[in-house]
Motif scaffolding. Structure first.
Motif, PDB file in Angstrom:
ATOM      1  N   GLY A   9       0.817  -1.212   0.000  1.00  0.00           N
ATOM      2  CA  GLY A   9       0.000   0.000   0.000  1.00  0.00           C
ATOM      3  C   GLY A   9       0.849   1.260   0.000  1.00  0.00           C
ATOM      4  N   GLU A  10       1.915   1.252   0.811  1.00  0.00           N
ATOM      5  CA  GLU A  10       2.782   2.420   0.868  1.00  0.00           C
ATOM      6  C   GLU A  10       3.513   2.633  -0.448  1.00  0.00           C
ATOM      7  N   ARG A  11       3.987   1.541  -1.058  1.00  0.00           N
ATOM      8  CA  ARG A  11       4.697   1.680  -2.326  1.00  0.00           C
ATOM      9  C   ARG A  11       3.782   2.259  -3.401  1.00  0.00           C
ATOM     10  N   ILE A  12       2.538   1.779  -3.430  1.00  0.00           N
ATOM     11  CA  ILE A  12       1.585   2.283  -4.423  1.00  0.00           C
ATOM     12  C   ILE A  12       1.300   3.763  -4.174  1.00  0.00           C
ATOM     13  N   ALA A  13       1.085   4.108  -2.915  1.00  0.00           N
ATOM     14  CA  ALA A  13       0.777   5.504  -2.592  1.00  0.00           C
ATOM     15  C   ALA A  13       1.916   6.427  -2.964  1.00  0.00           C
ATOM     16  N   ARG A  14       3.155   6.014  -2.635  1.00  0.00           N
ATOM     17  CA  ARG A  14       4.303   6.872  -2.945  1.00  0.00           C
ATOM     18  C   ARG A  14       4.487   7.015  -4.453  1.00  0.00           C
ATOM     19  N   ARG A  15       4.277   5.912  -5.182  1.00  0.00           N
ATOM     20  CA  ARG A  15       4.414   5.980  -6.629  1.00  0.00           C
ATOM     21  C   ARG A  15       3.371   6.910  -7.233  1.00  0.00           C
ATOM     22  N   LEU A  16       2.140   6.804  -6.716  1.00  0.00           N
ATOM     23  CA  LEU A  16       1.086   7.685  -7.217  1.00  0.00           C
ATOM     24  C   LEU A  16       1.367   9.141  -6.887  1.00  0.00           C
ATOM     25  N   MET A  17       1.914   9.382  -5.683  1.00  0.00           N
ATOM     26  CA  MET A  17       2.233  10.766  -5.300  1.00  0.00           C
ATOM     27  C   MET A  17       3.313  11.336  -6.218  1.00  0.00           C
ATOM     28  N   LEU A  18       4.309  10.519  -6.549  1.00  0.00           N
ATOM     29  CA  LEU A  18       5.356  10.981  -7.457  1.00  0.00           C
ATOM     30  C   LEU A  18       4.772  11.284  -8.831  1.00  0.00           C
ATOM     31  N   GLN A  19       3.842  10.413  -9.283  1.00  0.00           N
ATOM     32  CA  GLN A  19       3.201  10.668 -10.561  1.00  0.00           C
ATOM     33  C   GLN A  19       2.408  11.974 -10.524  1.00  0.00           C
ATOM     34  N   GLN A  20       1.702  12.154  -9.408  1.00  0.00           N
ATOM     35  CA  GLN A  20       0.922  13.389  -9.268  1.00  0.00           C
ATOM     36  C   GLN A  20       1.830  14.595  -9.316  1.00  0.00           C
ATOM     37  N   SER A  21       2.953  14.557  -8.586  1.00  0.00           N
ATOM     38  CA  SER A  21       3.879  15.685  -8.544  1.00  0.00           C
ATOM     39  C   SER A  21       4.468  15.941  -9.914  1.00  0.00           C
ATOM     40  N   ALA A  22       4.800  14.863 -10.621  1.00  0.00           N
ATOM     41  CA  ALA A  22       5.412  15.014 -11.932  1.00  0.00           C
ATOM     42  C   ALA A  22       4.483  15.718 -12.904  1.00  0.00           C
ATOM     43  N   CYS A  23       3.207  15.464 -12.796  1.00  0.00           N
ATOM     44  CA  CYS A  23       2.270  16.074 -13.739  1.00  0.00           C
ATOM     45  C   CYS A  23       1.711  17.384 -13.225  1.00  0.00           C
ATOM     46  N   GLY A  24       2.043  17.735 -11.980  1.00  0.00           N
ATOM     47  CA  GLY A  24       1.657  19.049 -11.495  1.00  0.00           C
ATOM     48  C   GLY A  24       0.560  19.067 -10.471  1.00  0.00           C
ATOM     49  N   VAL A 236      -4.862  22.587 -14.303  1.00  0.00           N
ATOM     50  CA  VAL A 236      -5.602  21.619 -15.115  1.00  0.00           C
ATOM     51  C   VAL A 236      -4.649  20.552 -15.625  1.00  0.00           C
ATOM     52  N   ARG A 237      -5.045  19.286 -15.478  1.00  0.00           N
ATOM     53  CA  ARG A 237      -4.256  18.163 -15.985  1.00  0.00           C
ATOM     54  C   ARG A 237      -4.753  17.771 -17.367  1.00  0.00           C
ATOM     55  N   GLN A 238      -3.797  17.514 -18.256  1.00  0.00           N
ATOM     56  CA  GLN A 238      -4.150  17.129 -19.611  1.00  0.00           C
ATOM     57  C   GLN A 238      -3.851  15.660 -19.891  1.00  0.00           C
ATOM     58  N   ASP A 239      -3.129  15.001 -18.979  1.00  0.00           N
ATOM     59  CA  ASP A 239      -2.637  13.658 -19.272  1.00  0.00           C
ATOM     60  C   ASP A 239      -3.631  12.554 -18.950  1.00  0.00           C
ATOM     61  N   VAL A 240      -4.608  12.820 -18.063  1.00  0.00           N
ATOM     62  CA  VAL A 240      -5.587  11.806 -17.707  1.00  0.00           C
ATOM     63  C   VAL A 240      -6.983  12.424 -17.682  1.00  0.00           C
ATOM     64  N   SER A 241      -7.981  11.574 -17.789  1.00  0.00           N
ATOM     65  CA  SER A 241      -9.356  12.049 -17.756  1.00  0.00           C
ATOM     66  C   SER A 241      -9.749  12.438 -16.342  1.00  0.00           C
ATOM     67  N   PRO A 242     -10.759  13.286 -16.173  1.00  0.00           N
ATOM     68  CA  PRO A 242     -11.223  13.638 -14.825  1.00  0.00           C
ATOM     69  C   PRO A 242     -11.641  12.429 -14.009  1.00  0.00           C
ATOM     70  N   ALA A 243     -12.257  11.438 -14.664  1.00  0.00           N
ATOM     71  CA  ALA A 243     -12.696  10.250 -13.926  1.00  0.00           C
ATOM     72  C   ALA A 243     -11.513   9.477 -13.360  1.00  0.00           C
ATOM     73  N   ARG A 244     -10.465   9.317 -14.176  1.00  0.00           N
ATOM     74  CA  ARG A 244      -9.280   8.597 -13.699  1.00  0.00           C
ATOM     75  C   ARG A 244      -8.569   9.403 -12.604  1.00  0.00           C
ATOM     76  N   GLN A 245      -8.527  10.710 -12.776  1.00  0.00           N
ATOM     77  CA  GLN A 245      -7.905  11.555 -11.756  1.00  0.00           C
ATOM     78  C   GLN A 245      -8.651  11.444 -10.434  1.00  0.00           C
ATOM     79  N   ARG A 246      -9.989  11.427 -10.497  1.00  0.00           N
ATOM     80  CA  ARG A 246     -10.781  11.280  -9.283  1.00  0.00           C
ATOM     81  C   ARG A 246     -10.505   9.937  -8.616  1.00  0.00           C
ATOM     82  N   ALA A 247     -10.362   8.876  -9.442  1.00  0.00           N
ATOM     83  CA  ALA A 247     -10.074   7.551  -8.892  1.00  0.00           C
ATOM     84  C   ALA A 247      -8.708   7.529  -8.214  1.00  0.00           C
ATOM     85  N   GLN A 248      -7.732   8.176  -8.824  1.00  0.00           N
ATOM     86  CA  GLN A 248      -6.400   8.242  -8.227  1.00  0.00           C
ATOM     87  C   GLN A 248      -6.444   8.979  -6.896  1.00  0.00           C
TER      88      GLN A 248
END
Length: 483
Positions: A9-24, A236-248
Motif C-alpha cells: 500500500g505504501e509503495r503504491i501511494a508513494r508511486r502515485l504521489m510521485l506521478q501526481q507531482s510530476a504532472c503538477g 488543469v491536468r491534460q494527461d488523464v481524464s477527470p474520472a481517472r484523476q478522481r479515482a487516483q
C-alpha cells in the motif's frame, strides 16, 4: 525510498504521489494548502475541526490588502505638510533611524526637501491628496486615513515581515493565515487566503505562510512579482481524464487515511496533505472560471485600466481580488512590487519614479473601490492600503530621493465599518515622526481583527508551550476610526 519490506500500500501511494507531482497535481496541492473546515477561535492544538465563528458580531467579512512594497512617501501622497514646502532646503537635526542603526548617532543634520507634487483638497471632507493619486482622491470620503503609523524594522526585510507577521525575525504566521485560521473560508472550493503576485524577497513565502499554525492555513500564491500572467500553475491536468484523476485521488486518500489510522498520527502536515488534495480537486472545478477575467464586461475592464499598458497589470490584479472576495475568499493580498533589492516604491535616488508607480496603481485602486461599492461589497469588505514603512521628509543622494522612515507614515482603510472621510493621528510639521494618537502596526492588526469579529487577545494558538497571537506583545483597538 522503498525496499522489499515496504508494504504494498505504501509503495503504491508513494508511486502515485510521485506521478501526481510530476504532472503538477501535487504541486498545486502543496501550493494550495488550505482547508474546507475552519479552526477554533480559542487556544488550540492540532485539532482544528471545531466550528468557526467570530468572538462577537463582525462589521466585515473579508480583507483586500493593497500592499505597496518598498514604502510610499507619505509626504508626497496623503500627508500634506505646508511647513515642508515653506522650509525646503533648510538643514535641521533629525534622529534618523537608519543612521542610528549604523552609527548610534542622533541629531544628524539633514536637508529638508519639499514634495515635487501639488496637494489639493477633495470631497466633502476636504482631505488633501497629492496629484500622484487623482483617481483615488475621488473616493476620499470613503477613506479613513491613519497618519500616525509607526512600526518595527528599518530595512525592508524586517519591516515587511513585521507588517505581515507581527515579528521582525522569528517565524510567525502571517496576518492572512491568522484570519483564515480564526474564521475559515466561505467557499470550500477555494483557499481562504490568496496572495496575488507576491515577491520572492524580503521574507518571500513567510509573508503568506502559516508558520506553526496548521499547514492548511498558509496562503496560496497566484502568479508572482514580475510575471504578467495571473495563474495557478498546473491547475488543469491534460494527461488523464477527470474520472481517472478522481479515482487516483480517492485511492491516495484511502491509503493516507489507512496510514493515519494505523499509526495514530496527529500531525497537521498529514491532515493538511489530505485536505490540500481535496481542495485541489475542487479548485479544478471552479478556479478556472474565477481566474478568467474575459467574462467581465468591456466597461468593467476599461474601468480597471485594461486598455492602458501602464495600468493593465495592477488592474487585472485588483479585478481578480474583487472576484475572489465575491467568491468567498477571506483574505486577498494584491501586491505591487518586484523581486529586486530596492523594490518598487523604494526611491532612495529617484523620487520622480513615484509618479510611474502611482500611475500604475491609482486608476485600478479607484476602480476597485467603485466596483465594491456598486456591488454592495464595500460594506463588509475592508480595503487596506499601505507599505512596510514611509519615507523621510529630507533628501537623500544629493536631493534626488528619500530614505526609509518607520517612525511616521500613512495607511488608509475603506469599508468594513471604518469611518470614511476621517484623518486620525498626525506626524510632526515636516512629516517625520508620529506625534499625535500614535498607531503601532500591532494596533492596526488588532483593529483589523476587531472589525472581523475577532478579539486579538483571544485569537491564539498553543505552540512550544505557550499561547501565541498576531499581536504577541501588545496591541490595542483604535476605536475612534470605527464607525
Amino acid at each position: 525510498m522503498t525496499d522489499d519490506k515496504t508494504p504494498d500500500g505504501e509503495r503504491i501511494a508513494r508511486r502515485l504521489m510521485l506521478q501526481q507531482s510530476a504532472c503538477g497535481f501535487g504541486a498545486l496541492a502543496c501550493g494550495a494548502l488550505a482547508a474546507a473546515t475552519a479552526a477554533p477561535l480559542r487556544a488550540a492544538t492540532a485539532d482544528v475541526t471545531a466550528s468557526p465563528g467570530p468572538h462577537f458580531a463582525p462589521r466585515a467579512k473579508r480583507i483586500i490588502f493593497l500592499f505597496m512594497q518598498g514604502g510610499v512617501s507619505q509626504v508626497d501622497s496623503f500627508d500634506h505638510k505646508p511647513a515642508l514646502q515653506a522650509h525646503d532646503g533648510k538643514k535641521m537635526p533629525f534622529d534618523d533611524a537608519r543612521e542610528f542603526a549604523r552609527s548610534g548617532q542622533r541629531g544628524i543634520e539633514q536637508r529638508l526637501m519639499k514634495s515635487p507634487w501639488e496637494f489639493k483638497p477633495y470631497g466633502e471632507c476636504g482631505r488633501y491628496v497629492s496629484e500622484l493619486f487623482p483617481e483615488t482622491a475621488r473616493h476620499v470620503d470613503d477613506l479613513c486615513f491613519v497618519h500616525s503609523m509607526h512600526t518595527d524594522g528599518v530595512a525592508h526585510g524586517p519591516a515587511t515581515l513585521f507588517l505581515h507577521c507581527g515579528s521582525t525575525n522569528f517565524i510567525r504566521p502571517s496576518v492572512g493565515s491568522w484570519i483564515y485560521y480564526g474564521l475559515g473560508t466561505e467557499n470550500t472550493a477555494l483557499p481562504g487566503f490568496v496572495s496575488i503576485a507576491p515577491s520572492i524577497g524580503n521574507g518571500g513565502p513567510r509573508n503568506y505562510g502559516s508558520a506553526f499554525l496548521p499547514a492548511r492555513f498558509q496562503g496560496t500564491a497566484i502568479g508572482s512579482a514580475g510575471r504578467q500572467e495571473l495563474a495557478l500553475d498546473n491547475l488543469v491536468r491534460q494527461d488523464v481524464s477527470p474520472a481517472r484523476q478522481r479515482a487516483q485521488l480517492d485511492l491516495i486518500q484511502r491509503l493516507n487515511q489507512r496510514q493515519i489510522d494505523r499509526r495514530g498520527i496527529e500531525h497537521s502536515e498529514f491532515d493538511a496533505m489530505q485536505q490540500s488534495y481535496q481542495l485541489a480537486w475542487r479548485m479544478q472545478q471552479v478556479a478556472p472560471e474565477i481566474l478568467d477575467l474575459s467574462s467581465e464586461s468591456a466597461t468593467t475592464l476599461a474601468e480597471y485600466g485594461m486598455d492602458d499598458p501602464a495600468t493593465r497589470d495592477y488592474g487585472q490584479k485588483c479585478l481578480l481580488a474583487r472576484r475572489l472576495c465575491e467568491a468567498g475568499v477571506r483574505f486577498v493580498q494584491v501586491n505591487y512590487g518586484d523581486n529586486s533589492a530596492n523594490p518598487a516604491w523604494d526611491q532612495h535616488s529617484n523620487l520622480p519614479k513615484h509618479a510611474t508607480h502611482a500611475r500604475a496603481v491609482d486608476r485600478p485602486i479607484a476602480a476597485l473601490l467603485a466596483d465594491l461599492k456598486r456591488r454592495g461589497l464595500l460594506e463588509d469588505t475592508i480595503v487596506w492600503w499601505g507599505g512596510e514603512f514611509g519615507r523621510t521628509p529630507y533628501s537623500q543622494s544629493n536631493g534626488t530621493g528619500r530614505d526609509h522612515n518607520p517612525g511616521g507614515f500613512t495607511v488608509w482603510l475603506a469599508g468594513g465599518g471604518f469611518r470614511g472621510g476621517m484623518a486620525y493621528g498626525s506626524t510632526d510639521e515636516f512629516g517625520f515622526a508620529s506625534v499625535q494618537n500614535k498607531v503601532h502596526m500591532h494596533d492596526l492588526h488588532a483593529t483589523l481583527l476587531h472589525q472581523l469579529g475577532l478579539d486579538h487577545e483571544q485569537l491564539t494558538y498553543r505552540h512550544a508551550g505557550r499561547d501565541f497571537r498576531l499581536t504577541d506583545v501588545y496591541g490595542r483597538v483604535i476605536d475612534p476610526i470605527l464607525a
